[in-house]
Scaffold this motif. Structure first.
Motif, PDB file in Angstrom:
ATOM      1  N   THR A 144      -4.898  -7.033  -4.179  1.00 53.60           N
ATOM      2  CA  THR A 144      -5.130  -6.638  -3.466  1.00 53.60           C
ATOM      3  C   THR A 144      -6.399  -6.139  -2.129  1.00 53.60           C
ATOM      4  O   THR A 144      -6.011  -6.245  -1.311  1.00 53.60           O
ATOM      5  CB  THR A 144      -4.285  -4.735  -2.992  1.00 53.60           C
ATOM      6  OG1 THR A 144      -2.970  -5.207  -3.417  1.00 53.60           O
ATOM      7  CG2 THR A 144      -4.613  -4.493  -1.383  1.00 53.60           C
ATOM      8  N   ALA A 153      -6.950   2.955  -0.535  1.00 51.96           N
ATOM      9  CA  ALA A 153      -7.928   2.208  -0.952  1.00 51.96           C
ATOM     10  C   ALA A 153      -8.306   1.115  -0.283  1.00 51.96           C
ATOM     11  O   ALA A 153      -8.945   0.145   0.161  1.00 51.96           O
ATOM     12  CB  ALA A 153      -7.301   1.370  -2.189  1.00 51.96           C
ATOM     13  N   VAL A 154      -6.958   0.494   0.577  1.00 48.39           N
ATOM     14  CA  VAL A 154      -7.285  -0.771   1.941  1.00 48.39           C
ATOM     15  C   VAL A 154      -8.424   0.222   3.270  1.00 48.39           C
ATOM     16  O   VAL A 154      -8.819  -0.394   3.168  1.00 48.39           O
ATOM     17  CB  VAL A 154      -6.385  -1.539   2.157  1.00 48.39           C
ATOM     18  CG1 VAL A 154      -6.392  -2.561   3.348  1.00 48.39           C
ATOM     19  CG2 VAL A 154      -5.435  -2.150   1.412  1.00 48.39           C
ATOM     20  N   ALA A 161       3.873   8.778   8.034  1.00 49.41           N
ATOM     21  CA  ALA A 161       4.636   8.072   9.520  1.00 49.41           C
ATOM     22  C   ALA A 161       5.465   7.336   8.774  1.00 49.41           C
ATOM     23  O   ALA A 161       5.044   6.751   7.648  1.00 49.41           O
ATOM     24  CB  ALA A 161       3.485   7.617  10.605  1.00 49.41           C
ATOM     25  N   ASP A 162       6.491   6.926   9.391  1.00 54.38           N
ATOM     26  CA  ASP A 162       7.814   5.477   9.250  1.00 54.38           C
ATOM     27  C   ASP A 162       6.581   4.814  10.011  1.00 54.38           C
ATOM     28  O   ASP A 162       6.867   3.862  11.185  1.00 54.38           O
ATOM     29  CB  ASP A 162       8.716   5.861   9.255  1.00 54.38           C
ATOM     30  CG  ASP A 162       9.836   4.642   8.867  1.00 54.38           C
ATOM     31  OD1 ASP A 162       9.182   3.913   8.316  1.00 54.38           O
ATOM     32  OD2 ASP A 162      10.385   5.109   9.520  1.00 54.38           O
ATOM     33  N   LEU A 163       6.155   3.906   8.801  1.00 49.49           N
ATOM     34  CA  LEU A 163       5.121   2.605   8.891  1.00 49.49           C
ATOM     35  C   LEU A 163       3.882   2.494  10.873  1.00 49.49           C
ATOM     36  O   LEU A 163       2.503   2.879  10.372  1.00 49.49           O
ATOM     37  CB  LEU A 163       6.457   1.240   9.978  1.00 49.49           C
ATOM     38  CG  LEU A 163       7.482   0.961   9.127  1.00 49.49           C
ATOM     39  CD1 LEU A 163       8.232  -0.061   9.371  1.00 49.49           C
ATOM     40  CD2 LEU A 163       6.619   0.685   7.793  1.00 49.49           C
ATOM     41  N   VAL A 178      11.375  -3.103   3.271  1.00 50.69           N
ATOM     42  CA  VAL A 178      10.203  -2.197   4.705  1.00 50.69           C
ATOM     43  C   VAL A 178       9.226  -2.890   5.635  1.00 50.69           C
ATOM     44  O   VAL A 178       9.127  -3.680   6.349  1.00 50.69           O
ATOM     45  CB  VAL A 178       9.563  -1.101   3.239  1.00 50.69           C
ATOM     46  CG1 VAL A 178       8.893  -0.615   3.973  1.00 50.69           C
ATOM     47  CG2 VAL A 178      10.666  -0.523   2.603  1.00 50.69           C
ATOM     48  N   ALA A 187       0.799  10.847  -0.513  1.00 51.29           N
ATOM     49  CA  ALA A 187      -0.273  10.295  -0.882  1.00 51.29           C
ATOM     50  C   ALA A 187      -0.988  10.218   0.179  1.00 51.29           C
ATOM     51  O   ALA A 187      -2.577  10.085  -0.027  1.00 51.29           O
ATOM     52  CB  ALA A 187       0.858   8.591  -0.458  1.00 51.29           C
ATOM     53  N   GLY A 228      -1.707   4.845   1.003  1.00 50.50           N
ATOM     54  CA  GLY A 228      -1.455   4.609  -1.117  1.00 50.50           C
ATOM     55  C   GLY A 228      -2.626   5.466  -0.941  1.00 50.50           C
ATOM     56  O   GLY A 228      -2.824   6.709  -0.273  1.00 50.50           O
ATOM     57  N   GLY A 262       8.880   5.235  -4.095  1.00 52.61           N
ATOM     58  CA  GLY A 262       8.412   4.707  -3.135  1.00 52.61           C
ATOM     59  C   GLY A 262       7.257   3.756  -2.582  1.00 52.61           C
ATOM     60  O   GLY A 262       7.855   3.503  -1.378  1.00 52.61           O
ATOM     61  N   ALA A 263       6.491   3.698  -3.883  1.00 52.40           N
ATOM     62  CA  ALA A 263       5.834   2.288  -3.267  1.00 52.40           C
ATOM     63  C   ALA A 263       5.907   1.340  -3.616  1.00 52.40           C
ATOM     64  O   ALA A 263       5.233  -0.146  -3.259  1.00 52.40           O
ATOM     65  CB  ALA A 263       4.652   2.708  -4.318  1.00 52.40           C
ATOM     66  N   VAL A 303       4.418   7.247   4.769  1.00 50.16           N
ATOM     67  CA  VAL A 303       5.860   8.045   4.743  1.00 50.16           C
ATOM     68  C   VAL A 303       5.672   9.311   3.430  1.00 50.16           C
ATOM     69  O   VAL A 303       5.394  10.162   4.052  1.00 50.16           O
ATOM     70  CB  VAL A 303       7.302   7.295   4.785  1.00 50.16           C
ATOM     71  CG1 VAL A 303       7.842   6.996   5.360  1.00 50.16           C
ATOM     72  CG2 VAL A 303       6.909   6.616   2.888  1.00 50.16           C
ATOM     73  N   ASN A 349       0.317  -3.779   3.179  1.00 45.53           N
ATOM     74  CA  ASN A 349       0.473  -3.791   1.559  1.00 45.53           C
ATOM     75  C   ASN A 349       1.780  -2.413   1.892  1.00 45.53           C
ATOM     76  O   ASN A 349       1.019  -1.682   0.447  1.00 45.53           O
ATOM     77  CB  ASN A 349      -0.550  -2.981   0.399  1.00 45.53           C
ATOM     78  CG  ASN A 349       0.083  -3.585  -1.134  1.00 45.53           C
ATOM     79  OD1 ASN A 349       0.946  -3.877  -1.048  1.00 45.53           O
ATOM     80  ND2 ASN A 349      -0.934  -3.177  -1.575  1.00 45.53           N
ATOM     81  N   VAL A 355      -0.990   0.315   7.555  1.00 41.81           N
ATOM     82  CA  VAL A 355       0.250   0.975   6.954  1.00 41.81           C
ATOM     83  C   VAL A 355       0.905   0.967   5.896  1.00 41.81           C
ATOM     84  O   VAL A 355       0.039  -0.088   4.792  1.00 41.81           O
ATOM     85  CB  VAL A 355       1.344  -0.353   7.774  1.00 41.81           C
ATOM     86  CG1 VAL A 355       2.159   0.567   7.240  1.00 41.81           C
ATOM     87  CG2 VAL A 355       0.632  -0.902   8.938  1.00 41.81           C
ATOM     88  N   GLY A 356       1.463   1.817   5.346  1.00 41.85           N
ATOM     89  CA  GLY A 356       1.261   2.465   3.644  1.00 41.85           C
ATOM     90  C   GLY A 356       0.041   2.369   2.664  1.00 41.85           C
ATOM     91  O   GLY A 356      -0.055   1.632   2.136  1.00 41.85           O
TER      92      GLY A 356
HETATM   93  C1  LIG Z   1       2.696  -0.782  -2.641  1.00 43.92           C
HETATM   94  S1  LIG Z   1       1.852   0.683  -2.157  1.00 43.92           S
HETATM   95  C2  LIG Z   1       0.354   0.292  -1.491  1.00 43.92           C
HETATM   96  C3  LIG Z   1      -0.311   1.447  -1.556  1.00 43.92           C
HETATM   97  C4  LIG Z   1      -1.651   0.790  -1.211  1.00 43.92           C
HETATM   98  N1  LIG Z   1      -2.227   0.733   0.255  1.00 43.92           N
HETATM   99  C5  LIG Z   1      -2.492  -0.312  -1.963  1.00 43.92           C
HETATM  100  O1  LIG Z   1      -2.630  -1.247  -1.620  1.00 43.92           O
HETATM  101  O2  LIG Z   1      -3.028   0.905  -2.978  1.00 43.92           O
HETATM  102  C6  LIG Z   1       3.074   1.120  -0.831  1.00 43.92           C
HETATM  103  C7  LIG Z   1       2.619   2.651   0.154  1.00 43.92           C
HETATM  104  O3  LIG Z   1       3.678   2.100   1.354  1.00 43.92           O
HETATM  105  C8  LIG Z   1       3.745   3.167   1.313  1.00 43.92           C
HETATM  106  N2  LIG Z   1       5.645   3.463   2.365  1.00 43.92           N
HETATM  107  C9  LIG Z   1       6.894   3.036   1.940  1.00 43.92           C
HETATM  108  N3  LIG Z   1       7.119   2.402   2.861  1.00 43.92           N
HETATM  109  C10 LIG Z   1       6.875   2.886   3.803  1.00 43.92           C
HETATM  110  C11 LIG Z   1       6.897   3.009   5.244  1.00 43.92           C
HETATM  111  N4  LIG Z   1       7.942   2.966   5.881  1.00 43.92           N
HETATM  112  N5  LIG Z   1       5.985   4.099   6.088  1.00 43.92           N
HETATM  113  C12 LIG Z   1       4.391   3.663   5.702  1.00 43.92           C
HETATM  114  N6  LIG Z   1       4.473   3.907   4.696  1.00 43.92           N
HETATM  115  C13 LIG Z   1       5.552   3.401   3.881  1.00 43.92           C
HETATM  116  C14 LIG Z   1       4.534   3.741   0.352  1.00 43.92           C
HETATM  117  O4  LIG Z   1       4.592   5.227  -0.369  1.00 43.92           O
HETATM  118  C15 LIG Z   1       3.135   4.211  -0.353  1.00 43.92           C
HETATM  119  O5  LIG Z   1       2.215   4.563  -0.708  1.00 43.92           O
END
Ligand SMILES: C[S@@+](CC[C@H](N)C(=O)[O-])C[C@H]1O[C@@H](n2cnc3c(N)ncnc32)[C@H](O)[C@@H]1O
Length: 301
Positions: free
Chosen positions: A98, A136-137, A187-189, A237, A165, A133, A226-227, A161, A204, A130-131
């Motif tokens: 990543t 980190a990003v 939030a969702d996305l 997703v 996290a 976690g 969910g991650a 979401v 990611n 977005v997402g």
């Molecule tokens: C693969 S992890 C990556 C976490 C972080 N970005 C990283 O690179 O270490 C995916 C993240 O997306 C989040 N996620 C999943 N569906 C989502 C959605 N619909 N909207 C926002 N976040 C979402 C998960 O909760 C998780 O924290």
């Protein structure tokens, strides 16, 4: 009192028997974490005696690793882009691949901030992770921009979401002195009320096919499902994010989306179907695998 070498020897035997693929590394890192010294100091001083309290804490850490828990969760820390991130079961452990997403996001922003004339008083570039976690990003990008003295020229938001996290990401942002520079939102996305006008979206999101989850290493079962779970084709997703890009990105906006190393053909087909005419190039990671897709509207001819 047992010495470093004696504790390591016993731990390596236990971890090997438990199926760890890296028993020596695991043992050295965990003992270093317990003693508060770095792994090279552990290797350099095999005959130093270890106090009984530390030996007991090390035994407990080894027992957690024997049960399959990732070393990063046991230490409570993972390095990403040379920065220390607090990690625990609230969010995915950031992966080395990543780092490419952050590198490309940084290059994209630096290019925009240095090659296009920006009159004084121009609004900041709007950046969305977005997402997020563990954060980190967004945080690694924020640190990189601060080093370049460009942080004031961006507005950064990060969504997830998972409320757990987002809590962890906020803690990490504070630890890196970015607590007041990145807005975190459950939030969702896209963030509520701020779904439009992003110059850069970095994502990611989960991309493992649901059917492949059972084949992942045992350590991943300690991470939030969910991650990882990207639905039947791994792109459920990501596909929903692609559908939102026309409304979310500015005219010259760009999305950088991490994918699985074997997903390039499906991703290209998905982009062609959902965003006809848009450009999509995929950059490879250090392991030579297709890893980050750059998606943007076609340039006007
Ligand atoms: C693969 S992890 C990556 C976490 C972080 N970005 C990283 O690179 O270490 C995916 C993240 O997306 C989040 N996620 C999943 N569906 C989502 C959605 N619909 N909207 C926002 N976040 C979402 C998960 O909760 C998780 O924290």
């Amino acid at each position: 009192m047992a010495t470093i070498q004696e504790l390591l020897t016993e731990a390596i035997t236990r971890l090997r028997a438990a199926g760890s693929e890296t028993p020596r590394l695991d043992a050295e890192v965990l003992l270093g974490a317990v003693l508060g010294i770095d792994r090279t100091a552990i290797i350099a001083q095999p005959n130093v005696p270890v106090g009984d309290g530390s030996a007991e804490r090390f035994g407990a850490a080894v027992a957690r690793r024997e049960a399959g828990e990732p070393v990063a969760y046991i230490r409570g820390m993972k390095e990403f882009r040379g920065l220390a991130f607090g990690v625990d079961a609230r969010a995915l452990i950031p992966r080395p691949e990543t780092e490419l997403l952050v590198e490309l996001a940084e290059a994209e922003l630096v290019h925009r901030l240095t090659t296009t004339p920006r009159p004084a008083g121009s609004p900041p570039l709007r950046v969305l992770d977005v997402g997020t976690g563990s954060g980190a990003v967004a945080i690694a990008l924020g640190v990189a921009l601060r080093r370049r003295r460009m942080l004031d020229e961006v507005e950064m938001v990060a969504t997830d979401v998972s409320g757990d996290a987002i809590d962890l990401a906020r803690e990490n942002a504070v630890a890196h002195a970015l607590g007041d520079r990145i807005r975190f939102e459950v939030a969702d996305l896209l963030p509520g009320g701020g779904g439009e006008g992003w110059d850069l979206i970095a994502a990611n999101l989960p991309y493992v096919r649901s059917g492949a989850l059972a084949e992942l290493p045992k350590a991943t079962t300690f991470e939030p499902v969910g991650a990882l779970d990207g639905g039947p084709d791994g792109l459920a997703v990501i596909g929903r994010l692609l559908d939102r890009l026309p409304e979310a990105l500015t005219a010259a906006g760009v999305a950088l989306v991490e994918i699985g190393g074997d997903q390039q053909p499906e991703l290209l087909a998905t982009v062609a179907a959902r965003l006809p005419g848009w450009a999509c190039e995929v950059r490879r990671d250090l392991g030579g695998l297709p890893r980050v897709a750059r998606i943007a509207r076609p340039r006007p001819s």
